[in-house]
Scaffold this motif. Sequence first.
Motif, PDB file in Angstrom:
ATOM      1  N   VAL A 120      -1.811  27.700  35.024  1.00  0.00           N
ATOM      2  CA  VAL A 120      -1.032  28.027  33.833  1.00  0.00           C
ATOM      3  C   VAL A 120      -1.687  27.343  32.639  1.00  0.00           C
ATOM      4  O   VAL A 120      -1.686  26.126  32.541  1.00  0.00           O
ATOM      5  CB  VAL A 120       0.435  27.569  33.970  1.00  0.00           C
ATOM      6  CG1 VAL A 120       1.245  28.025  32.764  1.00  0.00           C
ATOM      7  CG2 VAL A 120       1.044  28.113  35.249  1.00  0.00           C
ATOM      8  N   MET A 174      -0.057  33.090  42.385  1.00  0.00           N
ATOM      9  CA  MET A 174      -0.114  31.635  42.313  1.00  0.00           C
ATOM     10  C   MET A 174       0.121  31.076  43.713  1.00  0.00           C
ATOM     11  O   MET A 174       0.675  31.734  44.580  1.00  0.00           O
ATOM     12  CB  MET A 174       0.928  31.106  41.335  1.00  0.00           C
ATOM     13  CG  MET A 174       0.510  31.268  39.889  1.00  0.00           C
ATOM     14  SD  MET A 174       1.379  30.154  38.755  1.00  0.00           S
ATOM     15  CE  MET A 174       2.988  30.900  38.710  1.00  0.00           C
ATOM     16  N   PHE A 188      -2.209  26.759  40.444  1.00  0.00           N
ATOM     17  CA  PHE A 188      -1.299  26.669  39.300  1.00  0.00           C
ATOM     18  C   PHE A 188      -2.083  26.717  37.992  1.00  0.00           C
ATOM     19  O   PHE A 188      -2.001  25.802  37.166  1.00  0.00           O
ATOM     20  CB  PHE A 188      -0.474  25.382  39.362  1.00  0.00           C
ATOM     21  CG  PHE A 188       0.963  25.564  38.933  1.00  0.00           C
ATOM     22  CD1 PHE A 188       1.317  26.533  38.005  1.00  0.00           C
ATOM     23  CD2 PHE A 188       1.963  24.768  39.460  1.00  0.00           C
ATOM     24  CE1 PHE A 188       2.635  26.705  37.600  1.00  0.00           C
ATOM     25  CE2 PHE A 188       3.292  24.929  39.071  1.00  0.00           C
ATOM     26  CZ  PHE A 188       3.625  25.903  38.136  1.00  0.00           C
ATOM     27  N   ILE A 238       6.104  32.580  28.363  1.00  0.00           N
ATOM     28  CA  ILE A 238       5.152  33.680  28.478  1.00  0.00           C
ATOM     29  C   ILE A 238       5.374  34.669  27.336  1.00  0.00           C
ATOM     30  O   ILE A 238       6.434  34.687  26.712  1.00  0.00           O
ATOM     31  CB  ILE A 238       5.282  34.382  29.850  1.00  0.00           C
ATOM     32  CG1 ILE A 238       6.713  34.877  30.074  1.00  0.00           C
ATOM     33  CG2 ILE A 238       4.861  33.443  30.968  1.00  0.00           C
ATOM     34  CD1 ILE A 238       6.908  35.626  31.368  1.00  0.00           C
ATOM     35  N   SER A 245      -5.615  24.941  34.287  1.00  0.00           N
ATOM     36  CA  SER A 245      -4.235  24.462  34.310  1.00  0.00           C
ATOM     37  C   SER A 245      -3.976  23.450  33.198  1.00  0.00           C
ATOM     38  O   SER A 245      -4.812  22.578  32.919  1.00  0.00           O
ATOM     39  CB  SER A 245      -3.922  23.821  35.660  1.00  0.00           C
ATOM     40  OG  SER A 245      -2.623  23.250  35.656  1.00  0.00           O
ATOM     41  N   GLU A 304       4.568  26.539  43.644  1.00  0.00           N
ATOM     42  CA  GLU A 304       4.779  27.876  43.111  1.00  0.00           C
ATOM     43  C   GLU A 304       3.888  28.864  43.860  1.00  0.00           C
ATOM     44  O   GLU A 304       2.719  28.595  44.132  1.00  0.00           O
ATOM     45  CB  GLU A 304       4.447  27.908  41.616  1.00  0.00           C
ATOM     46  CG  GLU A 304       4.701  29.237  40.951  1.00  0.00           C
ATOM     47  CD  GLU A 304       6.170  29.620  40.953  1.00  0.00           C
ATOM     48  OE1 GLU A 304       6.458  30.801  41.165  1.00  0.00           O
ATOM     49  OE2 GLU A 304       7.018  28.737  40.748  1.00  0.00           O
ATOM     50  N   VAL A 352       8.174  28.319  31.208  1.00  0.00           N
ATOM     51  CA  VAL A 352       6.916  28.760  30.606  1.00  0.00           C
ATOM     52  C   VAL A 352       7.211  29.887  29.623  1.00  0.00           C
ATOM     53  O   VAL A 352       7.781  30.923  29.988  1.00  0.00           O
ATOM     54  CB  VAL A 352       5.920  29.241  31.670  1.00  0.00           C
ATOM     55  CG1 VAL A 352       4.624  29.702  31.004  1.00  0.00           C
ATOM     56  CG2 VAL A 352       5.622  28.116  32.659  1.00  0.00           C
ATOM     57  N   SER A 408       0.035  30.827  29.352  1.00  0.00           N
ATOM     58  CA  SER A 408      -0.309  32.087  30.013  1.00  0.00           C
ATOM     59  C   SER A 408      -0.357  31.859  31.511  1.00  0.00           C
ATOM     60  O   SER A 408      -0.931  30.878  31.988  1.00  0.00           O
ATOM     61  CB  SER A 408      -1.653  32.618  29.520  1.00  0.00           C
ATOM     62  OG  SER A 408      -2.715  31.780  29.910  1.00  0.00           O
ATOM     63  N   LEU A 409       0.274  32.763  32.234  1.00  0.00           N
ATOM     64  CA  LEU A 409       0.275  32.670  33.687  1.00  0.00           C
ATOM     65  C   LEU A 409      -1.020  33.246  34.232  1.00  0.00           C
ATOM     66  O   LEU A 409      -1.592  34.176  33.653  1.00  0.00           O
ATOM     67  CB  LEU A 409       1.468  33.421  34.272  1.00  0.00           C
ATOM     68  CG  LEU A 409       2.849  32.882  33.887  1.00  0.00           C
ATOM     69  CD1 LEU A 409       3.934  33.797  34.410  1.00  0.00           C
ATOM     70  CD2 LEU A 409       3.045  31.480  34.426  1.00  0.00           C
TER      71      LEU A 409
END
Length: 691
Positions: free
Chosen positions: A394, A409, A392, A117, A598, A29, A115, A403-404
């Motif tokens: 996350v 990324m 990554f 979000i 992560s 990603e 995800v 949450s990103l």
Amino acid sequence: MSNKYDSLFTPLKIGSTTIKNRIVLCAMEGTNLVEGMMGYEFNKHCHDYYVERAKNDVALMVPGMVTVKSLFGDSWLGDQEEIFMGPVKKLMDEIHSYDAKVFMQIGAGMGRAMVAIPMLREQYYAQKQGKTLDSPVNIDVDRIFRSPSAGLPNVWDPEIKSTEMSKKEIHDIVKGFGKAAALCKKAGIDGVEIHAVHEGYLLDQFTIAATNHRTDEYGGSLENRFRFVTEIIQEIKRTCGVDYPVSVRYSVESKMLGFNKGALPGEEYTEFGRNLEEGIEGAKLLEAAGADMLNADNGSYDSWFWAHPPLYMPLSCNLDASAAIKPHVNIPVVCAGRMEDPNAAAQALLDGKIDGIGIARQLLCDGEYVSKISEDRIEDIRPCLACHNGCFGVSKYKGNPGSLPKGQMGCCAINPTTLQEQKYQITLSEHKKHVVVIGGGIGGMEVARLCSMRGHDVTLYEKTNELGGVFIAAGAPDFKEKDKMLIEWYKRQIDRLNIDVKLNTEIKKENLLSLGADELIIATGATPRKFAIQGADRDNVMEAIEYLRGKKTISGKRVAVIGGGLTGCEIAYDLILKGKKPVIIEMMDDILKIDGLSAANSNFLRDVFRRYKTPLYLEAKVVQINANGVVVATPQGEQTIEVDSVVTSIGYISSPIVEVGNVTTHIIGDALKVGNLMNVVWGAYDVALSI
């Protein structure tokens, strides 16, 4: 090049094409050539990243996955002629000039792995309640979470349930793959990789009985469950010709105990997802459909630490499963998952276990990784820590189901130049200065290294007899072998740059002006917080660093770890590996409530505590420590936890030396603000490039 690495540098035939060595840069990603959220656009960050790795002998590069239909919009990848015949084709021509090749990774979607979000969660719950949000972006969340079957729990927020994908949607996606692949071929991309039977994404959900409850031709038997992806392969071959290479990203085993429960290495379990037998049969089906390569690993988002192995996972953790499918197919099998040790990788090829080596994060960490192997500069490779902080991050914890990370990324915690090559380009300074660095931890070593590379005269002062600072303690557990390697890497870099290092030299505030610095950098780190409670001074109580450095010894088997942050949880894991029985005491309502950590890392630790039945005392305040153990106040009342020893891990306080006189002073790392290694290293780059 040493002969022992010869097997890494032999050509590999993939369908009708041949790559020059056995190193495949796997998709991640943030490394996408084309981004596809509301619509599609070329990723301007990726140009220098791929050219640098092509120059440094990576044979095949697979950019990050882009969906065949935009995630939130209605655009199709196969219609993006302007992007592909413009910047993408131009980049292909440049990459090909270095004899490197590219397979474009295309995906169908994420299904229950999407995800959740905040924006998506808000719109999902509003839609279920029949509400319309006052929002500039209204998204068809049912489509976003579409899966093989209705009612599947979302990985990140299990309260979100999937809707079932229609046959028309399936057929549209199949056609979309063919059209997108044809455009890739037209743009000079050497092949495509289907992000398919992998990591619990949409196509993988179709192949697994636990997530596919359909009664039509796309459900039921293994052949039916693989039908979606085999039709995609056949459609690509139909539109592009049988000679156009198609790789399939393939998780051999799911390693799942159930939804959101991963199987740990060595754990006995009943497979909830795809077991090895189905993994072998699935590989045969993919080859029969026309796949030219299997890019293999294990795991799903429910067992994410197999597909994105953190530092706690063993090196080459997916090799056995990848090797198990190789005798059953006649196409190349590549293995990914902590395969960066060149000795182990070369041996796996020599033994015929696999045909290629999948490398991802190590090539974020060091773009010269392959050329350094070929030039016998193994010790010069900057080691990937498998921390996931930059690539990554996350996060997932109670109250935050996904949450990103802020920013880009696909970056690297210890190599800011990745995807930011222009911003963090190391150039000679116009004015040579005497730079004095106080503190020889990671931040101090990094800023000293960079300032020296920029042509400055650098002196580094460290009050102890060794470089590394608090990171020595952080790297003490056996599973932190890469942390230890990073410290040694920094020492070698400092030695090669002939930086003046003065050990056993403590610099106090009153000494600073006498150092003759043009620029002064304070990297003195942080000090542990102290417990101000009764019993904190008992002999069986120790701070985290005292435990990790062996300055105090654990007595007995029962150990209370006070503090459920990352350090506390890693100490608990270390205690488990040593045969102890830890309990974790945390004031908040969950452990590991850390943005940027992560879920691949935190889920591993959570599953360790599940497996070993480690007690977690949440919302618990320590009242005192006495001869019987630790007294805590919890929502259920006060209680005593009987233990033999106590380790405290309750955080750190910045400890900088104050700024002085007329000397320009910079404070970096934990001395400025307590954070993680990424904050330390990136801050060092920012300061070094400003001098």
